[in-house]
Design a protein around this motif. Structure first.
Motif, PDB file in Angstrom:
ATOM      1  N   GLY A  74     -63.801  45.506  48.750  1.00  0.00           N
ATOM      2  CA  GLY A  74     -64.424  46.880  48.037  1.00  0.00           C
ATOM      3  C   GLY A  74     -63.467  47.518  46.837  1.00  0.00           C
ATOM      4  O   GLY A  74     -63.874  48.695  46.406  1.00  0.00           O
ATOM      5  N   PHE A  75     -62.772  46.610  46.063  1.00  0.00           N
ATOM      6  CA  PHE A  75     -61.681  47.292  45.194  1.00  0.00           C
ATOM      7  C   PHE A  75     -62.621  47.259  43.781  1.00  0.00           C
ATOM      8  O   PHE A  75     -63.536  46.360  43.718  1.00  0.00           O
ATOM      9  N   PRO A  76     -62.541  48.519  42.958  1.00  0.00           N
ATOM     10  CA  PRO A  76     -63.341  48.486  41.632  1.00  0.00           C
ATOM     11  C   PRO A  76     -62.747  47.490  40.886  1.00  0.00           C
ATOM     12  O   PRO A  76     -61.686  47.169  40.630  1.00  0.00           O
ATOM     13  N   VAL A  77     -63.706  46.504  40.284  1.00  0.00           N
ATOM     14  CA  VAL A  77     -63.297  45.774  39.232  1.00  0.00           C
ATOM     15  C   VAL A  77     -62.385  46.291  38.040  1.00  0.00           C
ATOM     16  O   VAL A  77     -61.570  45.660  37.548  1.00  0.00           O
ATOM     17  N   SER A  78     -63.014  47.393  38.061  1.00  0.00           N
ATOM     18  CA  SER A  78     -62.230  48.320  36.933  1.00  0.00           C
ATOM     19  C   SER A  78     -60.661  48.815  37.163  1.00  0.00           C
ATOM     20  O   SER A  78     -60.253  49.261  36.228  1.00  0.00           O
ATOM     21  N   SER A  79     -60.267  48.595  38.206  1.00  0.00           N
ATOM     22  CA  SER A  79     -58.987  48.955  38.559  1.00  0.00           C
ATOM     23  C   SER A  79     -58.001  48.619  37.572  1.00  0.00           C
ATOM     24  O   SER A  79     -58.169  47.086  37.370  1.00  0.00           O
ATOM     25  N   THR A  80     -56.986  49.305  37.246  1.00  0.00           N
ATOM     26  CA  THR A  80     -56.073  49.017  36.329  1.00  0.00           C
ATOM     27  C   THR A  80     -55.139  47.560  36.884  1.00  0.00           C
ATOM     28  O   THR A  80     -55.106  46.505  35.794  1.00  0.00           O
ATOM     29  N   TRP A  81     -54.857  47.561  37.917  1.00  0.00           N
ATOM     30  CA  TRP A  81     -54.060  46.370  38.459  1.00  0.00           C
ATOM     31  C   TRP A  81     -54.989  45.069  38.402  1.00  0.00           C
ATOM     32  O   TRP A  81     -54.522  44.070  38.189  1.00  0.00           O
ATOM     33  N   ILE A  82     -56.350  45.132  38.723  1.00  0.00           N
ATOM     34  CA  ILE A  82     -56.996  44.120  38.540  1.00  0.00           C
ATOM     35  C   ILE A  82     -57.210  43.571  37.074  1.00  0.00           C
ATOM     36  O   ILE A  82     -57.209  42.306  37.063  1.00  0.00           O
ATOM     37  N   ARG A  83     -57.600  44.684  36.124  1.00  0.00           N
ATOM     38  CA  ARG A  83     -57.746  44.137  34.830  1.00  0.00           C
ATOM     39  C   ARG A  83     -56.707  43.566  34.475  1.00  0.00           C
ATOM     40  O   ARG A  83     -56.463  42.521  33.553  1.00  0.00           O
ATOM     41  N   TRP A  84     -55.289  43.969  34.508  1.00  0.00           N
ATOM     42  CA  TRP A  84     -54.104  43.431  33.801  1.00  0.00           C
ATOM     43  C   TRP A  84     -53.824  42.279  34.669  1.00  0.00           C
ATOM     44  O   TRP A  84     -53.436  41.227  33.881  1.00  0.00           O
ATOM     45  N   SER A  85     -54.169  41.909  35.993  1.00  0.00           N
ATOM     46  CA  SER A  85     -54.011  40.743  36.530  1.00  0.00           C
ATOM     47  C   SER A  85     -54.962  39.642  35.863  1.00  0.00           C
ATOM     48  O   SER A  85     -54.362  38.463  35.592  1.00  0.00           O
ATOM     49  N   VAL A  86     -56.055  40.070  35.554  1.00  0.00           N
ATOM     50  CA  VAL A  86     -57.054  39.146  35.063  1.00  0.00           C
ATOM     51  C   VAL A  86     -56.556  38.566  33.569  1.00  0.00           C
ATOM     52  O   VAL A  86     -56.409  37.701  33.330  1.00  0.00           O
ATOM     53  N   ILE A  87     -56.248  39.652  32.752  1.00  0.00           N
ATOM     54  CA  ILE A  87     -55.586  39.499  31.384  1.00  0.00           C
ATOM     55  C   ILE A  87     -54.344  38.400  31.615  1.00  0.00           C
ATOM     56  O   ILE A  87     -54.146  37.590  30.854  1.00  0.00           O
ATOM     57  N   LEU A  88     -53.175  38.907  32.399  1.00  0.00           N
ATOM     58  CA  LEU A  88     -52.214  38.137  32.508  1.00  0.00           C
ATOM     59  C   LEU A  88     -52.397  36.747  33.183  1.00  0.00           C
ATOM     60  O   LEU A  88     -51.842  35.681  32.699  1.00  0.00           O
ATOM     61  N   TYR A  89     -53.431  36.521  33.881  1.00  0.00           N
ATOM     62  CA  TYR A  89     -53.871  35.256  34.635  1.00  0.00           C
ATOM     63  C   TYR A  89     -54.488  34.326  33.186  1.00  0.00           C
ATOM     64  O   TYR A  89     -54.042  33.151  33.264  1.00  0.00           O
ATOM     65  N   ALA A  90     -55.417  35.017  32.433  1.00  0.00           N
ATOM     66  CA  ALA A  90     -55.918  34.415  31.258  1.00  0.00           C
ATOM     67  C   ALA A  90     -54.912  34.100  30.406  1.00  0.00           C
ATOM     68  O   ALA A  90     -54.886  32.819  29.630  1.00  0.00           O
ATOM     69  N   LEU A  91     -53.762  34.835  30.120  1.00  0.00           N
ATOM     70  CA  LEU A  91     -52.713  34.453  29.269  1.00  0.00           C
ATOM     71  C   LEU A  91     -52.128  33.081  29.752  1.00  0.00           C
ATOM     72  O   LEU A  91     -51.621  32.175  29.005  1.00  0.00           O
ATOM     73  N   ALA A  92     -51.700  33.234  31.202  1.00  0.00           N
ATOM     74  CA  ALA A  92     -51.056  32.088  31.670  1.00  0.00           C
ATOM     75  C   ALA A  92     -52.022  30.820  31.481  1.00  0.00           C
ATOM     76  O   ALA A  92     -51.269  29.553  31.122  1.00  0.00           O
TER      77      ALA A  92
END
Length: 154
Positions: A74-92
């Motif tokens: 039930g975490f909001p996808v808009s959570s800062t830590w989730i957004r940054w995780s997705v961005i960093l994963y995409a960078l990797a």
């Protein structure tokens, strides 16, 4: 129970993803530094195989299990830590995709050098240093993703 199984798969696949990356980088780096063409040919062949078996499958599994866990918890996808995780994963991944091509080319160049009993070409070394340069941001991006997954900062 569904959450525990998916979380276990997520953690296990992240371990394989990061572990394969670190192990492959370590062996290819030190084989290349040795300048032993036969060793480099063996290691590049093994690294390419490890990428197809472990990195590719876990790179696909990570976002699938991750987004499913977000939904289950039930975490909001808009959570800062989730957004940054997705961005960093995409960078990797953006770093890793050209690395796959480089490793395949490095494997072919090393095999050719062994067959000709010749030193590695300048092209191999250009690919090698590009491979190193792409590996550094990918490594730090994954380290930060691990931190974000554990800490879940606001």
């Amino acid at each position: 129970m569904d959450y525990v199984i998916v979380k276990w798969l997520h953690i296990l696949s992240s371990t394989f993803l990061f572990g394969t990356g670190i192990g492959s980088a370590f062996y290819l780096l030190f084989a290349s530094i040795s300048r032993d063409v036969r060793a480099i040919a063996v290691v590049t062949r093994t690294v390419v195989l490890a990428d197809w078996l472990f990195t590719t499958t876990t790179a696909i599994l990570q976002p699938l299990t991750g987004f499913y866990l977000i939904r289950l918890a039930g975490f909001p996808v808009s959570s800062t830590w989730i957004r940054w995780s997705v961005i960093l994963y995409a960078l990797a991944l953006a770093c890793w995709l050209p690395v796959v091509w480089l490793q395949i080319r490095m494997r072919a160049l090393a095999r050719e050098a062994v067959e000709r009993n010749a030193p590695l070409s300048m092209t191999y070394w250009r690919y090698f240093w590009t491979w190193v340069a792409l590996g550094i941001p990918a490594f730090f991006a994954f380290v930060m993703v691990f931190y974000l997954m554990v800490a879940k900062p606001a």
